[in-house]
Design a protein around this motif. Sequence first.
Motif, PDB file in Angstrom:
ATOM      1  N   HIS A 116      -3.842   6.208  -3.665  1.00 11.69           N
ATOM      2  CA  HIS A 116      -2.903   6.991  -4.482  1.00 11.69           C
ATOM      3  C   HIS A 116      -3.031   6.732  -5.992  1.00 11.69           C
ATOM      4  O   HIS A 116      -2.041   6.434  -6.668  1.00 11.69           O
ATOM      5  N   TRP A 132       5.837   3.021  -5.579  1.00 14.19           N
ATOM      6  CA  TRP A 132       7.126   3.373  -6.210  1.00 14.19           C
ATOM      7  C   TRP A 132       8.291   2.911  -5.329  1.00 14.19           C
ATOM      8  O   TRP A 132       9.356   2.574  -5.842  1.00 14.19           O
ATOM      9  N   ASP A 179       3.514  15.225   1.440  1.00 11.44           N
ATOM     10  CA  ASP A 179       2.581  14.312   0.789  1.00 11.44           C
ATOM     11  C   ASP A 179       2.856  12.868   1.202  1.00 11.44           C
ATOM     12  O   ASP A 179       4.008  12.483   1.443  1.00 11.44           O
ATOM     13  N   ASP A 180       1.808  12.095   1.274  1.00 10.07           N
ATOM     14  CA  ASP A 180       1.802  10.623   1.388  1.00 10.07           C
ATOM     15  C   ASP A 180       1.618  10.090   2.811  1.00 10.07           C
ATOM     16  O   ASP A 180       0.900   9.139   3.009  1.00 10.07           O
ATOM     17  N   HIS A 229      -5.307  12.482   0.955  1.00 11.20           N
ATOM     18  CA  HIS A 229      -4.504  12.242  -0.259  1.00 11.20           C
ATOM     19  C   HIS A 229      -5.006  10.958  -0.928  1.00 11.20           C
ATOM     20  O   HIS A 229      -4.207  10.197  -1.450  1.00 11.20           O
TER      21      HIS A 229
HETATM   22 ZN    ZN Z   1       1.514  11.376  -3.184  1.00 13.13          ZN
END
Ligand code: ZN
Length: 345
Positions: A248, A124, A86-87, A244
Amino acid sequence: MNAMLREMKRTAKRCWLRCRPHALILMYHRVADLESDPQLLAVSPKHFAEHLQVIRNTYHPLHLTELVQALSSHQMPRRGIVMTFDDGYVDNLYNATPLLKQFHIPATVFVTAGLIGQSQELWWDELERLLLLPGVFSKELSLRIQGQYYVKKLGQFREYRQDDYIKYCSWNILSADEPTVRHTIYRELHNRLRQLLPAERDNILRDIGKQIEQGRNWRESYRMMREEELRTLCARNLCEVGAHTMTHPALSMMSQLEQMNEIQQSKSSLERIIEKPVTNFSYPYGGRDDYTPETIEILRQCGFLSACSTLLDVVFPYADCFQLPRLVVRNWSGEIFARQLAEWF
Ligand SMILES: [Zn+2]
């Protein structure tokens, strides 16, 4: 008695799993050696190679697209394993792909399309960089979040030195308590920012940045892949790209129109870059509360064929292709990884 009951349940689960063909989708984020990893997102290259060896020896690796096709024809391969990331972190290309090639194991990388070509870190990581890397706040931290003041005295940790960083760098979100006020703030703000729309979330991060005297630059190794890197990633079809969103967000917080923009734009910008159809999606955060039935409807309308969540389970032949469960993989040694996988087969 409890132990006996648990063992009976485990045995029943094993029998149930053994007699039905199923697959397991693994969820990774990063392959990198990190000193500090408060969100537990990175697997070291050494451990990742050990994971791939286990998969190659014992399981049947397949593309997510192949699994989705198998689901629609109700012909599930036995002991199927699907790798996903992911990401869209840059280490997926430079650290993970060479190992995937070596073991000839395919993977799907879900990319946050709005960050392609940016130096900016995911929020994050940015929060970690501002609070848990060495630096000095000009005074106490003072923010306004959704109209309310968030003010924290930093005391002796207004200045966070290199030796503080070294002392506490193994701390992570699963740790029971916080060793300094900075860790308390990190945990509190992480929970708050996750629930904000991207624009407000980014304003707050900017606001924190302004209150730091000795700023730090974005970390090159924390950026997302660039356009040419995405093309390299999927050049030989070993890795495929999935969407994705753009920024986000937790999609469930957004209006249908905002969700549509996030989903449609991420699909079209990725398809423009890689010149291939993008038909797989993964929900940001991926929990049951992070998307809605409307989200699934929008995904269908936009032409997606599958969506991965972070719900924990194996994939059975009649699974819902728009709520595919996954197992989050931590920085486990090959031995622990093998044990974790064996639990599911
Ligand atoms: Zn993510």
